[in-house]
Write a protein that holds these residues in place. Structure first.
Motif, PDB file in Angstrom:
ATOM      1  N   THR B 360       0.796  -1.225   0.000  1.00 62.10           N
ATOM      2  CA  THR B 360       0.000   0.000   0.000  1.00 62.10           C
ATOM      3  C   THR B 360       0.835   1.284   0.000  1.00 62.10           C
ATOM      4  O   THR B 360       0.501   2.231  -0.722  1.00 62.10           O
ATOM      5  CB  THR B 360      -0.989  -0.027   1.189  1.00 62.10           C
ATOM      6  OG1 THR B 360      -1.875  -1.131   1.005  1.00 62.10           O
ATOM      7  CG2 THR B 360      -1.782   1.261   1.301  1.00 62.10           C
ATOM      8  N   PRO B 361       1.920   1.380   0.789  1.00 65.77           N
ATOM      9  CA  PRO B 361       2.686   2.637   0.781  1.00 65.77           C
ATOM     10  C   PRO B 361       3.235   2.985  -0.599  1.00 65.77           C
ATOM     11  O   PRO B 361       3.385   4.170  -0.932  1.00 65.77           O
ATOM     12  CB  PRO B 361       3.831   2.370   1.768  1.00 65.77           C
ATOM     13  CG  PRO B 361       3.320   1.292   2.658  1.00 65.77           C
ATOM     14  CD  PRO B 361       2.455   0.427   1.786  1.00 65.77           C
ATOM     15  N   ASP B 362       3.511   1.974  -1.410  1.00 69.35           N
ATOM     16  CA  ASP B 362       3.994   2.257  -2.765  1.00 69.35           C
ATOM     17  C   ASP B 362       2.884   2.861  -3.623  1.00 69.35           C
ATOM     18  O   ASP B 362       3.148   3.718  -4.476  1.00 69.35           O
ATOM     19  CB  ASP B 362       4.562   0.983  -3.404  1.00 69.35           C
ATOM     20  CG  ASP B 362       5.861   0.554  -2.738  1.00 69.35           C
ATOM     21  OD1 ASP B 362       6.648   1.430  -2.351  1.00 69.35           O
ATOM     22  OD2 ASP B 362       6.084  -0.663  -2.587  1.00 69.35           O
ATOM     23  N   ASP B 363       1.639   2.426  -3.398  1.00 63.46           N
ATOM     24  CA  ASP B 363       0.505   3.067  -4.075  1.00 63.46           C
ATOM     25  C   ASP B 363       0.390   4.520  -3.658  1.00 63.46           C
ATOM     26  O   ASP B 363       0.257   5.424  -4.484  1.00 63.46           O
ATOM     27  CB  ASP B 363      -0.805   2.346  -3.728  1.00 63.46           C
ATOM     28  CG  ASP B 363      -0.865   0.943  -4.294  1.00 63.46           C
ATOM     29  OD1 ASP B 363      -0.452   0.759  -5.442  1.00 63.46           O
ATOM     30  OD2 ASP B 363      -1.333   0.038  -3.579  1.00 63.46           O
ATOM     31  N   THR B 364       0.427   4.728  -2.351  1.00 62.73           N
ATOM     32  CA  THR B 364       0.272   6.083  -1.822  1.00 62.73           C
ATOM     33  C   THR B 364       1.331   7.015  -2.408  1.00 62.73           C
ATOM     34  O   THR B 364       1.040   8.153  -2.786  1.00 62.73           O
ATOM     35  CB  THR B 364       0.403   6.044  -0.285  1.00 62.73           C
ATOM     36  OG1 THR B 364      -0.502   5.061   0.208  1.00 62.73           O
ATOM     37  CG2 THR B 364       0.067   7.377   0.321  1.00 62.73           C
ATOM     38  N   ALA B 365       2.554   6.517  -2.490  1.00 62.55           N
ATOM     39  CA  ALA B 365       3.655   7.344  -3.007  1.00 62.55           C
ATOM     40  C   ALA B 365       3.373   7.768  -4.450  1.00 62.55           C
ATOM     41  O   ALA B 365       3.629   8.928  -4.817  1.00 62.55           O
ATOM     42  CB  ALA B 365       4.974   6.583  -2.917  1.00 62.55           C
ATOM     43  N   VAL B 366       2.830   6.866  -5.259  1.00 65.22           N
ATOM     44  CA  VAL B 366       2.581   7.253  -6.657  1.00 65.22           C
ATOM     45  C   VAL B 366       1.351   8.147  -6.802  1.00 65.22           C
ATOM     46  O   VAL B 366       1.324   9.019  -7.672  1.00 65.22           O
ATOM     47  CB  VAL B 366       2.513   6.038  -7.622  1.00 65.22           C
ATOM     48  CG1 VAL B 366       3.855   5.349  -7.702  1.00 65.22           C
ATOM     49  CG2 VAL B 366       1.431   5.068  -7.256  1.00 65.22           C
ATOM     50  N   TYR B 367       0.352   7.992  -5.913  1.00 63.46           N
ATOM     51  CA  TYR B 367      -0.775   8.953  -5.970  1.00 63.46           C
ATOM     52  C   TYR B 367      -0.237  10.367  -5.766  1.00 63.46           C
ATOM     53  O   TYR B 367      -0.674  11.319  -6.413  1.00 63.46           O
ATOM     54  CB  TYR B 367      -1.819   8.763  -4.857  1.00 63.46           C
ATOM     55  CG  TYR B 367      -2.452   7.431  -4.653  1.00 63.46           C
ATOM     56  CD1 TYR B 367      -2.386   6.434  -5.612  1.00 63.46           C
ATOM     57  CD2 TYR B 367      -3.158   7.179  -3.484  1.00 63.46           C
ATOM     58  CE1 TYR B 367      -2.990   5.213  -5.376  1.00 63.46           C
ATOM     59  CE2 TYR B 367      -3.764   5.964  -3.252  1.00 63.46           C
ATOM     60  CZ  TYR B 367      -3.679   4.978  -4.193  1.00 63.46           C
ATOM     61  OH  TYR B 367      -4.270   3.782  -3.952  1.00 63.46           O
ATOM     62  N   GLU B 368       0.659  10.486  -4.801  1.00 63.34           N
ATOM     63  CA  GLU B 368       1.173  11.823  -4.465  1.00 63.34           C
ATOM     64  C   GLU B 368       2.018  12.376  -5.614  1.00 63.34           C
ATOM     65  O   GLU B 368       2.018  13.581  -5.860  1.00 63.34           O
ATOM     66  CB  GLU B 368       1.944  11.760  -3.139  1.00 63.34           C
ATOM     67  CG  GLU B 368       0.981  11.461  -1.973  1.00 63.34           C
ATOM     68  CD  GLU B 368       1.640  11.402  -0.613  1.00 63.34           C
ATOM     69  OE1 GLU B 368       2.884  11.347  -0.544  1.00 63.34           O
ATOM     70  OE2 GLU B 368       0.895  11.397   0.396  1.00 63.34           O
TER      71      GLU B 368
END
Lengths: 165, 448
Positions: B360-368
């Motif tokens: 999940t943190p890798d998803d969050t990083a790309v949303y940002e």
């Protein structure tokens, strides 16, 4: 009598420094292979989870292999959450002995505050809380047998990894 | 600005584009509050969170604070969590049990039915007669209904009934909700975090099979390492994701903006539900039980996702501003599950998901990263909604038909398609709800 405070201060300082300096092999080496690493969640505003088998944890590893996975991922260069790597500053204080210190094992509570800088987003987040370390002396070396980390500000910002804790 | 400024939907030409401004314009955020979150059904809680009389849960619909209560007789009700007197939040806790709720500000009190039962010092208050004509009870949510244990609320009195709103999605939603004869519950433990990007980036990502092999490379490699080198956190009993890449799957889309992606399951024995399949087959039939083992992520428009791609998850993603979103993530489990299966489920869930998980943190990083570029209008029309258009067929594919599913459109084929057409219905619904507001805004502009 065992000088538990000096021992705890030494191990926790080396742990904090290893994380802040990103010497992750040194950090892993502070843990025994059969260590337990547990970051429980809060059940509600005032209650902390107490059982990792029936309640959600932020992180739960029953041995060191989970921590090794973490470091492998951080170093892979293929995790956008970990690249570029964040910079951290770990501070701890308020060492208190829990129970009685034995010759080869004791449990210590600390309070901590960690600042985390994301050089990609150029922002700072702060996590704070308390930890309980069980330290054990194996072959003359004091190691971490168990670490339980309570994050107090659990409305969390975007990313949390082991080197933020 | 008309809707075509934001969504370019020309199916006959094989074109579907979303403009970057959809994710960044603060004015759109305000309009979304009124026209999306003010109109659509929003998930509020599970019935199993409110088991006893007088149990309550507080939450939000968009930015509106909500109090869900079971009254003394066991009836569920949904209200604005707002004291009628000065507008303070009435109930200040997330969950609990109370016959009465007393406002911390001036002490007005309400029962668990929402009825005002005390206005402090009313008798000496020298109120004018007209005060007695006012309704002092909590404001009920305009619409409040449940579906198989899920509680929803809607701020629009004119909205279609919940079951009509869910429509044909129900066939596939039931694959999650019928996993246990006793229903589902949330595993205790709060996962609540924010990311600095628009709420629709979570909508997109939850239905996005295409990102997995690039955003989550580090995780896929870890799982391979666990399999091949027998090293690392094997206790999670996680799937070998590379086995998924040879499976068939696809998407279904439905009316009112709902849709789902799915994939056949290569290692069904690694599903926490696996040991229950014989019981489930007897109860819902073999076809549905087998469907429960497939990987599925449902998006119930606008901001509820129920993912069953590793262990079962429910998440809401609530806009706080155009570029900040609050995530609430729950591990969902069959009530009455064995302790062994429960632990298996929890550890598998924690491995992948959460702000502290491996994926999940890798998803969050790309949303940002996306949001950073959306600060400018220059990215213009995005090209991320068209994969699979040539494979999209009207109506039900073979696998949908097998369980009586009747989607508007389907994709069914090899994993490599990694279709993005699953995102078209959500954005069509967004456009349908936002179009009148955008037209009105344009009219105002002309007259200004």
């Amino acid at each position: 009598m065992l000088d538990w405070k000096s021992i705890a201060d030494d191990v926790l300082s080396r742990e904090a420094a290893a994380l802040d300096d990103q010497r992750f092999d040194d950090w892993i080496d502070l843990f025994l292979p059969d260590c337990e690493y547990w970051v429980p969640t809060w059940i509600d505003e005032e209650t902390v989870a107490h059982d990792h088998t029936s309640q959600i944890s932020h992180i739960y590893y029953g041995n060191r292999a989970g921590l090794e996975d973490r470091i492998t991922r951080i170093r892979s260069g293929r995790s956008p959450a970990s690249t570029p790597i964040h910079r951290t500053s770990h501070l701890f204080s308020a060492l208190v002995l829990l129970g009685e210190a034995q010759d080869k094992q004791f449990e210590v509570r600390s309070s901590w505050t960690n600042h985390i800088y994301n050089p990609h987003k150029k922002n700072v987040s702060v996590l704070f809380g308390s930890s309980i370390h069980t330290l054990q002396c194996v072959d003359g070396q004091w190691k971490i047998k168990r670490k339980k980390i309570l994050i107090k500000n659990d409305f969390l910002p975007s990313i949390v990894d082991v080197y933020f804790l | 600005m008309t809707i075509s400024r934001y969504i370019d939907d020309r199916p006959e030409e094989g074109i579907f584009r979303v403009h970057a401004d959809v994710f960044a314009d603060p004015e759109l955020f305000k309009l979304e509050q009124e026209h999306i979150f003010g109109k659509a059904w929003s998930f509020l809680a599970l019935e199993s969170q409110l088991v006893k009389p007088n149990d309550y849960v507080t939450t939000y619909i968009g930015t509106t604070p909500i109090l869900v209560m079971r009254d003394g007789k066991g009836k569920l009700g949904g209200f604005l969590n707002v004291c009628r007197h000065k507008g303070a939040l009435l109930c200040r806790k997330e969950t609990g049990n109370s016959k009465f709720h007393v406002c911390s500000y001036h002490g007005w009190a309400y029962s668990s039915t929402g009825k005002n039962i005390d206005i402090k010092d009313r008798d000496g208050g020298c109120y004018a007669k007209s005060f007695d004509c006012d309704d002092h009870n909590l404001i009920p949510i305009a619409r409040f209904e449940t579906y198989k244990g899920l509680i929803f609320g809607c701020l629009d009195p004119e909205a279609a009934p919940l079951e009509e709103h869910l429509g044909e999605l129900k066939t596939f939603l039931d694959l999650a909700l019928e996993q246990s004869p006793q229903g589902l519950e949330f595993v205790p433990g709060r996962i609540n975090y924010t990311y600095d990007a628009n709420w629709k980036l979570q909508l997109d990502n939850g239905l996005d099979a295409y990102h997995f092999s690039s955003t989550h490379t580090s995780y896929v490699e870890l799982i391979r390492r666990r399999e091949v080198e027998k090293a690392g956190h094997k206790d999670a009993k996680m799937f070998d994701f590379t086995k998924r890449f040879s499976q068939n799957g696809g998407m279904f889309s439905f009316e009112n903006g709902h849709s789902l992606i799915w994939l056949n399951q290569a290692q069904p024995e690694l599903r926490p539900l696996y040991s229950k399949i014989p019981e489930i087959e007897k109860r819902v039939g073999v076809e549905k039980a087998q469907w429960m083992l497939k990987l599925r992520t449902i998006n119930i428009f606008p901001n509820l996702q129920i993912a069953d791609s590793t262990s079962l998850l429910l998440r809401t993603f609530r806009p706080i501003s155009a570029n900040k979103t609050e995530m609430r993530v729950y591990c969902m489990a069959p009530i009455g599950e064995s302790p062994e299966d429960r632990t298996f489920r929890i550890h598998q869930f924690e491995d992948f998901f959460n702000v502290s998980g491996f994926a999940t943190p890798d998803d969050t990083a790309v949303y940002e990263d996306c949001q950073t570029s959306f600060a400018s209008s220059q990215p213009g029309w995005l090209q991320g909604y068209q994969r699979g258009m040539a494979a999209t067929t009207e109506g039900a594919s073979e696998s949908a038909t097998a369980i009586g599913g009747r989607p508007l459109a389907s994709v069914e084929g090899p994993w490599i398609i990694q279709n993005e057409t699953v995102l078209q219905e959500p954005y069509r619904e967004w456009a349908r709800l936002m179009a009148p507001a955008l037209r009105a805004r344009e009219e105002e502009g002309k007259h200004a």
